[in-house]
Enzyme design. Sequence first.
Site, PDB file in Angstrom:
ATOM      1  N   ASP A 674     -35.459 -27.746   2.060  1.00  0.00           N
ATOM      2  CA  ASP A 674     -35.587 -27.055   3.341  1.00  0.00           C
ATOM      3  C   ASP A 674     -36.253 -25.694   3.159  1.00  0.00           C
ATOM      4  OD1 ASP A 674     -34.890 -26.880   6.240  1.00  0.00           O
ATOM      5  OD2 ASP A 674     -33.692 -25.189   5.529  1.00  0.00           O
ATOM      6  N   LYS A 678     -39.948 -24.097   4.420  1.00  0.00           N
ATOM      7  CA  LYS A 678     -40.037 -22.838   5.154  1.00  0.00           C
ATOM      8  C   LYS A 678     -41.011 -21.859   4.517  1.00  0.00           C
ATOM      9  CE  LYS A 678     -35.383 -23.129   7.140  1.00  0.00           C
ATOM     10  NZ  LYS A 678     -34.013 -22.582   7.154  1.00  0.00           N
TER      11      LYS A 678
END
Length: 810
Positions: A674, A678
């Site tokens: 994740d 980002k």
Amino acid sequence: MKVLKFGGSSVGSPEVILAVKKIVEQQEIGTIVVVSAFKGVTDQLIKMANLAKARDKKYSDELVEMRQRHIDTVLKVIDSKINQDRTVARVTEILKELEDVMNGVYFLRDLTDKTMDYILSFGERLSSFVISEVIDNAYLSDARNFIRTDDQFGNAQVDFEVSNKTIQKHFEVRNHYFVVPGFIASNASGDITTLGRGGSDYSAAIIAGAINATVLEIWTDVDGFMTADPRLVSKAYPIDTMTYAEAMELSHFGAKVIYTPTIRPVYLRNIPVLIKNTFNPSAKGTIINRRDAAKKESSQIKGISSIDTISLLSIQGVGLVGAKGSSKRLFSALAKYNVNVILITQASSEFSITFAVTPADAERAVQGINEEFKKEMEQELIRLLVEKDMSIIAIVGEGMKNTPGISSNLFKSLAINGVNVVATAQGSSELNISVVVKKESLKKAMNAIHEGFFLSGFKELNLFMVGRGNVGGSLLGQLKKQNDYLKEKYKLKINLVGITDDQKMLFNQDGLDFLIFEQELDRSSLACNLDEFVKQIAVFNLRNSVFIDCTASAAVAAQYKKVLESYASVVTANKIACSSEYRHYEELIRIARDRGLRFMYETNVGAGLPIIKTIDDLVHSGDKILKIEAVLSGTLNYIFNVIAEDIPMSKAIKMAQEKGYSEPDPRIDLSGTDVVRKILILARQSGYPIEMEQVKVNTFLPAECFAGSIEDFWTNVKKQDAEFEAKRKELAKENKKWRFVASLDNGITSVQLMIIDSSHPAYHLEGSNNIVLITTERYKELPMVIKGYGAGAEVTAAGVFADIMRIANI
């Protein structure tokens, strides 16, 4: 002296005829009332005549039905038995005359224009007689006795010199109401002629002009001229006042409120025309007069009109360039075949001439052009193109004169809603601008233009939403809560047009009710199908459409290109598309930019924090991003903040999952995937075209924790609790903490678990908060700091909501 005209819809039923009686009897004695045939009767007469000509005996069935309708009407609108019998007898007599004519057509198999005019006259002759018997103190005045025309049957031209004198003489005595059949007249020989479809308006205007009436009132079934066709634009509203020129332009381009030739007789005498609604007499209506054209209008345009179906013909080729008389030859050929041209535009290079005609005229136009330009076509110097199923839209208004930005507003409104303009024309008078679009885009185009010009303080967004889990559910709650506030404060209406979860989907083109849509979705018979869901966006073809992705699904992210190509903006909390191959990410950005759409993904990083927007602002203003250091996982920050002697690693992870901070599968967060996505997105936003495999990842859990099922994960991660607790105690003694940090440094990206001391800005980062340090050429000494909630359904939903508001520009 007034002239009132009532159209077919205003005399379409006994109930409405009684309303007409009431309206007329409220006027002063001497008022002239012009009436059309009962609604649908003219079409029925045409059908009857064609059946008789074709030797089809069904024409007699139509005649029986017409007789019964008129007799039934008489019995309902006239109370006295004596008057009923007398009126029915006269109606029967008139219809017997019609029957004789029809029988003649049937036996002779001949239907001339002269005979058709005679047949069509029966509609107005019947309606005017019946209404003259309904209105107290009324006198039937036969228009055939005072409106004189030439011999052009079907669309006769009025002899105003003769007609004005006979009309003035006929209406010298004004001691009763006059009821006049519209549409019909007679030639010098006494033969019946007609004034063209819509000719009852014209009849009324001819009479009004001849007697110099104080006003001509056109009573119809709408509250006046509307800003647009209400069948296409639900937000259309009545226009209070307009000039004769504006009324003629709007009527020419499809507004059916008034027959275009009606304007000339009243214009010459400066007689105001009032459009009124028979079904709503208290409505103000529209006044048409000769106002000072220089008067400042409240809006840039007065109205939008459209012709639903036309054919667009273009002749083009080098054979036209420099060839004198080409236009004359073209329009002479069209005139020879009785083709009416609605719109024309010509390239300044003389390479092409484009014009619009009705579909009924298209075939004759092709025949005439092929005949006239046969030689040039054989030599391939000229070719003819025919485009069918097109529509014309015209924006009209004297306020357009010398007003910059009209065309810009028009074409911008169409462009951002994906409507392609095929042809355009604008007169030097600046009274109208006309565009040709595909018929399938007409409704969307009309609504887009109407919003652009008339509803500048009011806007609608049409949402198509995927996912109603934690983020989706929170967003729906926020939309529901703010809906009334947005309408009242910002004149913004949010329509939830479509929604789908992983089971079912639901649509309502007018917008789902926020109070009950969840129950409706649960009851829906439509199974979830992403391809069909996205296809429906194109089918609805609504302006200001927005696709919202509240999932973490790769399948949903794969639909973004189709969505953008359907001219819908995209708002997403899903990081997959923006962290996919750079080529695909860049393509989505390009498609959105080229189509004037928005591709919004602020919540991809930092939930509701304005990180991407800030980077955009820096880059667009000419700054260069040199370095980013950030704690971007609210999940991991929460875990490393709550981990304690009584809260081991495995429990901290479970707590993050229960609070909705982590992805449904927490391994996505724990693996750093994740965070990789980002920092990749931030790097790309900063101008570095890197791929995911270029991000260096240092994980803090062994590989076995990421293998197998989710159950295997929970078993394996518990084995790490003791080791992490031992390390935590050591860090606590040294006043240090863990932070999972992502960094970008001159195009080099990495993610890793770092040990930081109290001097680091992330040391005191609480809960699930995020922090981003941005070093740029301008912010080189002290980096810019963005800090706050970086996880959670509510703040993520709020970020998505904020993106939607940016699309609405409020």
